[in-house]
Design an enzyme around this catalytic site. Structure first.
Site, mmCIF file in Angstrom:
data_model
loop_
_atom_site.group_PDB
_atom_site.id
_atom_site.type_symbol
_atom_site.label_atom_id
_atom_site.label_comp_id
_atom_site.label_asym_id
_atom_site.label_seq_id
_atom_site.Cartn_x
_atom_site.Cartn_y
_atom_site.Cartn_z
ATOM 1 C CB CYS A 167 -0.962 -0.002 1.168
ATOM 2 S SG CYS A 167 -0.184 -0.323 2.743
ATOM 3 C CG HIS A 438 -3.937 0.216 5.058
ATOM 4 N ND1 HIS A 438 -3.347 -0.511 4.053
ATOM 5 C CD2 HIS A 438 -5.084 0.738 4.532
ATOM 6 C CE1 HIS A 438 -4.111 -0.440 2.960
ATOM 7 N NE2 HIS A 438 -5.162 0.316 3.227
#
Lengths: 488, 93
Positions: A167, A438
């Site tokens: 990510c 994240h």
């Protein structure tokens, strides 16, 4: 209305050529030199009434200046001189046709004078929209497929598959893809690869990626080739674990910059000592460091290139406050003495950082990760950041003016006409903790139209939502672009 | 125009600042959408007079009052303030 002039102008051109128009235009419409400005300043008055207006015109036949309030018309009638030039805009009026007329040849002269004028005044060249040449017009007619860009369009938006904690890469790729000037560069197919071995150039890979994003397809993309290329060229990022998005951003710019230079002759590489590859044109700014000796007040100045600015987040509550602190003079203390070139001994000094030149894309890195020998932690303090940012207060020129108390300097012509406004176009966020986190990104697709990119998921977002987010990397694009041109 | 005004005007042309201010004004009017609005006004006038021959003079007479009224106060204020301070600082030199 066509641009072939009229029969009267064409007759005039056949008899006297374009020279009279050229002279009038270069001296009294767009002054191409200081000398021309001197003529314009002193002689642009109506020969009949002595007033500077309204709407001064010059007779093209005998260079008689008169205003449009009747005197130029009188002159035209009595002398039978039917063509006159508007001195504000350079358009030609034909008294026989009773209207302004357009002539391609003269329009081109006017345009070249405008460029020379801008150059002589040191100001940005006016924006000129793209006009297709004959070949391009033909190509456009041949290719009938058109895409309509509406406020609801989603073209250019595609999700990116997560290849196992990638990510950090996805959010940087989304940011680069939505960098307006980079998009224009790649969609304009400006990258001409000179590398010997194709398939190894990251710039080519990004170029292909832009085509994928704008192909109209909606399925998420898989970036394994890009990831592999970066692994090969930035070894410290290889491996499947989560990486720092900021580190990845800098490494990507570095590889792109190096690959832009592949196969390019050394002589073409630099312009005024600065690399002119697309990455440096867009992302590189100059950071000025002034070290002042507390004893003799001697200043030693160095300027270093930068791609981003890392800011401490502990304390200030806004991006502007962070920048304010970043550019404040700092006393270095007795433990950090620096050898003064003037006194020739080690002295205490103050150090101040300011922005000497601004990049087109200003990237800010909020230092939310603290790594020390004792502790690694994430600082989640709220730092507000604006949608529109004026960088003027952090410029070297401005800071100097403020420090010497000469506030007048802000009104110097350069200060008045300088435009350092920036608009937010992408924000990268880190969610969660240091070890289980994240990354997501907000990107601006068009003016006022924001989207959240969470790997393969793209959802519409509001500006409020963007501005309320925590913010790890902030990307601003210059609001008004300056244009340069090559004129002799 | 008084003599003082004329001199100020001439100095602005000579230094090139008049063109610089003009460029600044031009930018601001484009940014705020004024130019597009005026373009629409012109289009309306041409449409209303489709049967007649529309001349430049007619367009200017019809559009100018409305176009002037559309210039945002912020733009007027910015230009006025900048020109004023500029002229005042020039005088001392």
């Amino acid at each position: 209305m066509n641009d072939n002039g009229c029969i009267h102008l064409n007759n005039f051109k056949a008899a006297k050529g374009i020279h009279p128009y050229k002279i009038v235009h270069a001296f009294f419409v767009s002054c191409t030199s200081y000398e021309a400005r001197r003529y314009k300043a002193t002689s642009c008055l109506c020969f009949t009434c002595g007033q500077p207006g309204p709407r001064m015109h010059s007779c093209l036949h005998c260079i008689y200046f008169a205003c449009y309030a009747g005197h130029i018309q009188d002159h035209s009638k009595s002398k039978k001189h039917f063509l006159y030039v508007d001195l504000s805009y350079g358009n030609i009026f034909c008294a026989q046709c009773q209207d302004y007329i357009y002539d391609r040849e003269l329009t081109e002269i006017a345009m070249s004078h405008r460029l020379k004028e801008a150059k002589s005044l040191g100001i940005s060249v006016p924006f000129m929209p793209w006009l297709p040449n004959n070949n391009e017009a033909l190509a456009l007619r041949r290719l009938r497929k058109r895409r309509l860009i509406s406020p609801h369009t989603t073209i250019g938006l595609r999700g990116l598959q997560n290849l196992g904690s990638t990510c950090f890469m996805n959010c940087i790729v989304q940011t680069l893809i939505h960098t307006p000037l980079l998009r224009d560069y790649f969609l304009g197919e400006k990258h001409k690869c000179k590398a010997q071995s194709s398939g190894k150039c990251l710039v080519c890979e990004v170029s292909k990626l832009f085509q994928e994003f704008y192909s109209g397809a909606k399925t998420p993309l898989t970036l394994h080739r890009l990831l592999h290329l970066i692994w090969t060229h930035a070894r410290h990022l290889a491996g499947y674990e989560q990486q720092d998005a900021h580190e990845f951003f800098i490494a990507t710019l570095d590889v792109l910059h190096r690959h832009c230079m592949n196969g390019v002759e050394d002589t073409e590489k630099k312009e005024n000592g600065r690399c002119n590859c697309i990455i440096d044109q867009i992302f590189t700014g100059g950071l000025q460091s002034d070290v002042v000796c507390t004893s003799c007040s001697g200043v030693s100045t160095t300027i270093d290139p930068f791609w981003d600015i890392s800011l401490d987040v502990a304390g200030p509550g806004s991006l502007q406050a962070c920048l304010e602190r970043f550019t404040r003079a700092e006393h270095l203390g007795s433990a950090a003495k620096i050898k003064c070139s003037n006194c020739r001994v080690y002295r205490e000094s103050t150090k101040q950082l300011t922005l000497e030149t601004l990049p087109i894309v200003a990237s800010f890195h909020l230092k939310r990760f603290e790594h020390s020998s004792q502790i690694d932690r994430k600082i989640s303090a709220f730092v507000s950041f604006p949608a529109e940012l004026d960088m003027t207060p952090f410029m070297s020129s401005h800071r100097r003016a403020v420090d010497v108390g000469a506030t007048d300097n802000n009104n110097a012509p350069e200060g008045v006409f300088e435009d350092n406004r920036y608009s937010l176009f992408a924000v990268v966020n880190h969610l969660g903790s240091l070890d289980a986190g994240h990354y997501t990104a907000y990107v601006r697709q068009m003016k006022g139209s924001w989207f959240k990119c969470d790997d393969h998921m793209i959802t519409r977002a509001s500006l409020r939502e963007v501005l309320d987010s925590e913010g790890y990397l902030l990307f601003y694009h210059k609001t008004v672009l300056e244009y340069e041109c090559d004129v002799s | 125009m008084t003599v003082n005004n004329t001199i100020a005007h001439q100095r602005l042309i000579l230094s090139g600042d008049r063109e610089r201010f003009k460029e600044l004004l031009r930018r601001r009017l484009i940014e705020c959408g004024w130019r597009d609005q005026v373009r629409m006004l012109c289009r309306d006038v041409v449409k209303e007079n489709e049967s007649n021959n529309v001349t430049f003079d007619m367009l200017v007479t019809r559009v100018t009052p409305r176009a002037r009224a559309l210039v945002p106060d912020t733009v007027k204020k910015e230009l006025l303030q900048k020109i004023k301070t500029h002229l005042l600082t020039q005088k001392d030199q």
